[in-house]
Design an enzyme around this catalytic site. Structure first.
Site, PDB file in Angstrom:
ATOM      1  N   PHE A 127      35.571  -8.722  34.975  1.00 10.47           N
ATOM      2  CA  PHE A 127      36.340  -9.874  34.518  1.00 10.47           C
ATOM      3  C   PHE A 127      37.658  -9.831  35.286  1.00 10.47           C
ATOM      4  O   PHE A 127      38.209  -8.764  35.530  1.00 10.47           O
ATOM      5  CB  PHE A 127      36.571  -9.910  33.002  1.00 10.47           C
ATOM      6  N   THR A 128      38.166 -11.018  35.626  1.00  7.61           N
ATOM      7  CA  THR A 128      39.304 -11.127  36.554  1.00  7.61           C
ATOM      8  C   THR A 128      40.504 -10.236  36.172  1.00  7.61           C
ATOM      9  O   THR A 128      40.893  -9.365  36.943  1.00  7.61           O
ATOM     10  CB  THR A 128      39.748 -12.598  36.634  1.00  7.61           C
ATOM     11  N   LYS A 261      40.502 -15.637  21.497  1.00  8.64           N
ATOM     12  CA  LYS A 261      39.125 -16.158  21.458  1.00  8.64           C
ATOM     13  C   LYS A 261      38.569 -16.004  20.033  1.00  8.64           C
ATOM     14  O   LYS A 261      38.838 -16.821  19.172  1.00  8.64           O
ATOM     15  CB  LYS A 261      38.257 -15.403  22.474  1.00  8.64           C
TER      16      LYS A 261
HETATM   17  N1  PM9 Z   1      39.782 -14.962  29.331  1.00  4.95           N
HETATM   18  C1  PM9 Z   1      39.120 -17.168  29.837  1.00  4.95           C
HETATM   19  O1  PM9 Z   1      39.424 -18.356  30.014  1.00  4.95           O
HETATM   20  C2  PM9 Z   1      41.596 -16.622  29.843  1.00  4.95           C
HETATM   21  C3  PM9 Z   1      42.119 -16.303  31.174  1.00  4.95           C
HETATM   22  S1  PM9 Z   1      41.188 -16.887  32.544  1.00  4.95           S
HETATM   23  C4  PM9 Z   1      41.258 -15.548  33.550  1.00  4.95           C
HETATM   24  O2  PM9 Z   1      37.939 -16.776  29.773  1.00  4.95           O
HETATM   25  C5  PM9 Z   1      37.920 -11.261  28.582  1.00  4.95           C
HETATM   26  C6  PM9 Z   1      36.449 -11.099  28.429  1.00  4.95           C
HETATM   27  C7  PM9 Z   1      38.482 -12.509  28.730  1.00  4.95           C
HETATM   28  C8  PM9 Z   1      39.903 -12.641  28.881  1.00  4.95           C
HETATM   29  C9  PM9 Z   1      40.498 -13.879  29.092  1.00  4.95           C
HETATM   30  C10 PM9 Z   1      40.671 -11.453  28.857  1.00  4.95           C
HETATM   31  C11 PM9 Z   1      42.156 -11.505  29.008  1.00  4.95           C
HETATM   32  C12 PM9 Z   1      40.057 -10.247  28.701  1.00  4.95           C
HETATM   33  N2  PM9 Z   1      38.704 -10.164  28.569  1.00  4.95           N
HETATM   34  O3  PM9 Z   1      43.810 -14.140  28.554  1.00  4.95           O
HETATM   35  O4  PM9 Z   1      45.100 -12.056  28.581  1.00  4.95           O
HETATM   36  O5  PM9 Z   1      37.687 -13.582  28.720  1.00  4.95           O
HETATM   37  O6  PM9 Z   1      44.409 -13.017  26.425  1.00  4.95           O
HETATM   38  O7  PM9 Z   1      42.733 -12.007  27.863  1.00  4.95           O
HETATM   39  C13 PM9 Z   1      40.158 -16.191  29.651  1.00  4.95           C
HETATM   40  P1  PM9 Z   1      44.086 -12.853  27.856  1.00  4.95           P
END
Ligand code: PM9
Length: 461
Positions: A127-128, A261
């Protein structure tokens, strides 16, 4: 009339609404040009249906909003922290909690504490932000997900599973001492929201135990994974989501979570662990980057909304309607023979841009192009999950060319209606009908980190 199949509906009704702005084609052309053909750079005021992300875009319940008024905004020892700590213990099963402002705050702390320069971190697809923090801490991420995950047309029920052979080969090759932990995600965002099975988690744990390697879970969307376990894995049909979550977490030394989420809030994150030493180090480091260990960059009211969100996220009817909504939308696309990732995932439907725009080479950014075209058609905002998100190889500096070149239509929780989904489907179908006329993009600005957020493009003439 004989009713053959009974439908589900959302187990809630709408109390407050937010007006949406309707835009003209000219407005949208101006907006996307100004945004450098990157949907992250659009103003949300110019977006009609916002399917960029499910992160922090959820609608909170009246129970959560009521809790916001009970925010204890003390610098230290807020009562909301202790309530959250109780619920993390009760639902995830971890004794120790450190809140952070969002998921990447927790990823940063866990990576800095557990990873040494030269380490390897195996995981079920990158994941990014997770991979970036692991690499900034001196590690190298190694993808050990099963091959099926890289094939959008494979319909296996648990495409988030780890390939045990790939994992064991890596452990033998670099030695267990060079692997601080296995980074497990459930479900796997970049693979299309695909779940990992409980059996696979147990197998990974057993293998890792035999080498003395720890396993950690990215539990950002863990309850959505639990829903799939309940629906697809033998032996879990009668268990509650709360029971499945507790079992799932029991195999891990710790978790990091973006509360934006599953927890049905707009901001927040945390790490939780059963390892006292790791907890103490995290509790110490959090004061450097986020704030005191009882608020971690959040207001007391945010901690309260998170604690209440945990109680709501394990409700089966809620999850059934959330994932049912995504299934409904995905099935419209499947019926129209529009290429998407199969099976339909937990938080989003992913268009297979490689097939959708098969005439555009990957280095002309087909998924990025498709996001821009969808926005131009209807004001629907989506997110690129392909070559732009994958970034560059840290050794050669060349683009990484991922097998998956996808556009993610992500569903905020409890926000949009079925009619919004119908309108979105019609827009995707319209763009699909004229796909042959669409040309790719050229990147004209590329930031150093997580380039997908701020890169700029122009259309290729
Ligand atoms: N996920 C998403 O849109 C928001 C940022 S886009 C890079 O899917 C996982 C599985 C995620 C995630 C964020 C994070 C980071 C960690 N693990 O955005 O910092 O899907 O709260 O979490 C995005 P935060």
């Amino acid at each position: 009339m004989k009713i053959v199949k009974r439908s589900w509906a959302e187990p809630f009704k709408i109390k407050v609404i937010e007006h949406l702005k309707m835009t003209s084609k000219e407005d949208r052309l101006k907006a996307i040009k100004e945004a450098g053909y990157n949907t992250f750079l659009l103003k949300s005021q110019d977006v009609y249906i916002d399917l960029l992300t499910d992160s922090g875009t959820n609608a909170m319940s009246d129970y959560q909003w009521a809790g916001m008024m009970l925010g204890d905004e003390a610098y230290a020892g807020s009562k909301n922290y202790y309530y959250l700590e109780d619920n993390v213990k009760k639902y995830y099963g971890f004794k120790y909690l450190v809140p952070t402002h969002q998921g990447r705050g927790a990823e940063h702390l866990v990576s800095q504490i557990l990873i040494k320069k030269g380490d390897y971190i195996p995981g079920n697809m990158y994941f990014t932000t997770t991979r970036l923090h692991q690499e900034l801490a001196g590690g190298t991420f190694v993808d050990v997900i099963c091959d099926e995950a890289h094939n959008p047309d494979d319909t296996s029920p648990f495409k988030g599973n780890i390939d045990l052979n790939k994992l064991e080969t890596l452990i033998k090759e670099v030695g267990p001492k060079k692997i601080p932990y296995v980074s497990v995600a459930g479900p796997v965002n970049m693979a299309g929201g695909q779940p990992i099975s409980m059996q696979n988690i147990r197998d990974v744990k057993k293998l890792c135990d035999s080498y003395g390697v720890k396993i950690w879970l990215d539990a950002t969307r863990a309850v959505e994974n639990c829903y799939f376990v309940k629906m697809r894995e033998k032996g879990y049909e009668k268990k509650t989501i709360a029971e499945i979550l507790k079992e799932m977490c029991s195999y891990f030394e710790g978790i990091w979570v973006s509360a934006k989420k599953d927890l049905l809030v707009n901001i927040g994150g945390f790490m939780a662990t059963r390892n006292k030493k790791v907890f103490e180090e995290t509790r110490n480091l959090v004061v450097v980057y986020e704030g005191l260990h009882t608020y971690g960059g959040l207001a007391g009211r945010d901690l309260e909304a998170m604690a209440r969100g945990i109680e709501e996220m394990v409700n089966f009817d809620y999850l059934h309607s959330r994932i049912g909504q995504i299934e409904y939308f995905g099935n419209l696309l499947l019926k129209a023979k529009i290429p998407i990732v199969k099976p339909i995932g937990g938080h989003a439907v992913f268009l297979n841009a490689r097939k959708f725009l098969s005439h555009i080479p990957q280095d002309q950014f087909p998924a990025q192009t498709l996001c821009a075209e969808l926005y131009l058609d209807s004001g629907v905002r989506s997110m690129e999950r392909g070559i732009v998100s994958a970034g560059r190889d840290k050794v050669t500096g060349e683009h990484k060319f991922p097998k998956l070149e996808l556009v993610r239509l992500t569903f905020p929780r409890r926000v949009y209606t079925q009619a919004h989904l119908d309108v979105t489907f019609e827009s995707v179908a319209e763009v699909y009908n004229r796909r042959k006329k669409i040309k790719g993009l050229k990147m004209i600005y590329e930031p150093k980190y997580l380039r997908f957020f701020q890169a700029r493009f122009v259309p290729i003439k």
